[in-house]
Design an enzyme around this catalytic site. Sequence first.
Site, PDB file in Angstrom:
ATOM      1  N   LYS A 156      29.606  49.879  86.860  1.00 46.33           N
ATOM      2  CA  LYS A 156      29.520  51.206  86.249  1.00 46.33           C
ATOM      3  C   LYS A 156      28.785  51.102  84.924  1.00 46.33           C
ATOM      4  O   LYS A 156      29.290  50.511  83.968  1.00 46.33           O
ATOM      5  CB  LYS A 156      30.914  51.802  85.986  1.00 46.33           C
ATOM      6  CG  LYS A 156      30.829  53.270  85.531  1.00 46.33           C
ATOM      7  CD  LYS A 156      32.113  53.763  84.884  1.00 46.33           C
ATOM      8  CE  LYS A 156      32.077  53.639  83.383  1.00 46.33           C
ATOM      9  NZ  LYS A 156      31.089  54.544  82.729  1.00 46.33           N
ATOM     10  N   GLU A 230      34.056  41.349  76.396  1.00 41.52           N
ATOM     11  CA  GLU A 230      33.198  41.155  75.220  1.00 41.52           C
ATOM     12  C   GLU A 230      33.294  42.444  74.422  1.00 41.52           C
ATOM     13  O   GLU A 230      32.774  43.471  74.832  1.00 41.52           O
ATOM     14  CB  GLU A 230      31.761  40.842  75.633  1.00 41.52           C
ATOM     15  CG  GLU A 230      30.911  40.241  74.506  1.00 41.52           C
ATOM     16  CD  GLU A 230      30.230  41.290  73.642  1.00 41.52           C
ATOM     17  OE1 GLU A 230      30.842  41.675  72.610  1.00 41.52           O
ATOM     18  OE2 GLU A 230      29.123  41.703  73.973  1.00 41.52           O
ATOM     19  N   CYS A 264      27.123  44.610  68.604  1.00 38.33           N
ATOM     20  CA  CYS A 264      28.387  43.967  68.217  1.00 38.33           C
ATOM     21  C   CYS A 264      28.174  42.759  67.320  1.00 38.33           C
ATOM     22  O   CYS A 264      29.092  42.336  66.619  1.00 38.33           O
ATOM     23  CB  CYS A 264      29.158  43.541  69.465  1.00 38.33           C
ATOM     24  SG  CYS A 264      29.677  44.916  70.506  1.00 38.33           S
ATOM     25  N   GLU A 360      34.515  48.197  62.652  1.00 40.33           N
ATOM     26  CA  GLU A 360      33.139  48.240  63.150  1.00 40.33           C
ATOM     27  C   GLU A 360      32.602  49.662  63.057  1.00 40.33           C
ATOM     28  O   GLU A 360      33.141  50.586  63.663  1.00 40.33           O
ATOM     29  CB  GLU A 360      33.108  47.760  64.598  1.00 40.33           C
ATOM     30  CG  GLU A 360      31.720  47.649  65.175  1.00 40.33           C
ATOM     31  CD  GLU A 360      31.732  47.071  66.585  1.00 40.33           C
ATOM     32  OE1 GLU A 360      30.845  46.273  66.907  1.00 40.33           O
ATOM     33  OE2 GLU A 360      32.640  47.427  67.373  1.00 40.33           O
TER      34      GLU A 360
END
Length: 457
Positions: A156, A230, A264, A360
């Site tokens: 997906k 991840e 990231c 983040e």
Amino acid sequence: MSVTVSTFQNFVGGKWVDAAEGGTAEIVNPSTGETIAEVPNGTQADVERAVDAAKSALPGWLETTPGERAEALLKLADALDANTEELASDNIRFFAGAARMLEGRATGEYMRGYTSMVRREPVGIVGQIAPWNYPLMMAVWKIAPALAAGNVVVLKPSEQTPLTTLRIAHLAEEILPPGVLNVITGDGEPVGAGIVRHPEVRMVSLTGDVATGKEVARAAADNLKRVHLELGGKAPVVVFDDADPAAVAEGIKIAGYWNSGQDCTAASRVVAGPAIYDRLLDELVPAVESLQVGDPATSEDVEMGPVISKAQQERVFGFLERASDAKVLTGGGSNDDRGFFVQPTVITEVGQEDEIVQKEVFGPVVTVQRFADDDQALAWANDVPYGLSASVWTRDIGRALNAARKLQFGTVWINDHIPLVSEMPHGGYKESGYGKDLSAYSLEDYTQIKHVMAKID
């Protein structure tokens, strides 16, 4: 000028199909805010159909040899080479070769009268959920090791950026047997969550944010399927006083603002020594201000485009608004009313506990702090929930290696930040997840170990 809206279908069992219940979703160009495509908006029925197709394909794919799978992957790499970027095809070529070199313990007689051997076998049906920030590259990072190891895939892509993944499926259509690779589009709930919950899916690989990763891990626990995560990052850039400030500034200009900071591993958090701090800012601010921001489709000179969506733009601005005690040296606003742009931003006078340092942002925002000594630098660098990547800048190799040893991150660069290669692993510590992308280590995640013991007398 009107924009042509293209229509796409899902790829299931080697066929192109609409959503099982007929739903569609619009795909928006973040540079303009205009709708450019329409894709299926899947439901649980699409998950069931894709898993059934993968299940039907699995017995035949399990019978293929590593050499046969490598040949198919190399053909896919050739197709990517002819149609898109080199980086993605290099990763596929690596796994085509690595599939033929899987390692295990030596066969031997560990008990008198018996021979023991180890088999490394595929997991089976692998569900994969890819992010929106690098839709082509992240899809390849997932597809290549899974197929090389002998698994079949239900993938997906992000509901915001599915088009390049569907393009991969087009290229794979004449190369892979039907059902070996299935691509279905739709929202995280019901499609992504449906993949995670499905009992026939034996492994889930997600690249996404930490909150989503925790939800996936909780849901996967219900039937104890393997999970490969991840997740987010908050990469420190540790700059010691003997570093070259111009080189550091150029490195941050690239690594902090590449892909509009939506990475990231982005160099988002600079901690600089007391003697270099001011000199670094003198180099960094004009370097960042020199970035050419705009719609990448309009000019090859554009170095930074928009963030992915209006919601993401508002999220980034929210971080900046809440950092009210910080000092914005450059940026902090939007370039235009058209599109979802955030100016490349540099912020100072932030504290270690501030939200903008700890969380983040996932946008073109870099904070800069001044540390007092090496111990404080490394303590600050490690003092976040994430552990994906970091960099160290110094002319002293001993100092660099000592810092690399103490930094709690899955990747540490020395005198650079952000380059990755197919041969080396990529994955995090702490809340940045577990499991590895890239390298032969990822093949270990996509395989399982079987001990075979034979009586010989």
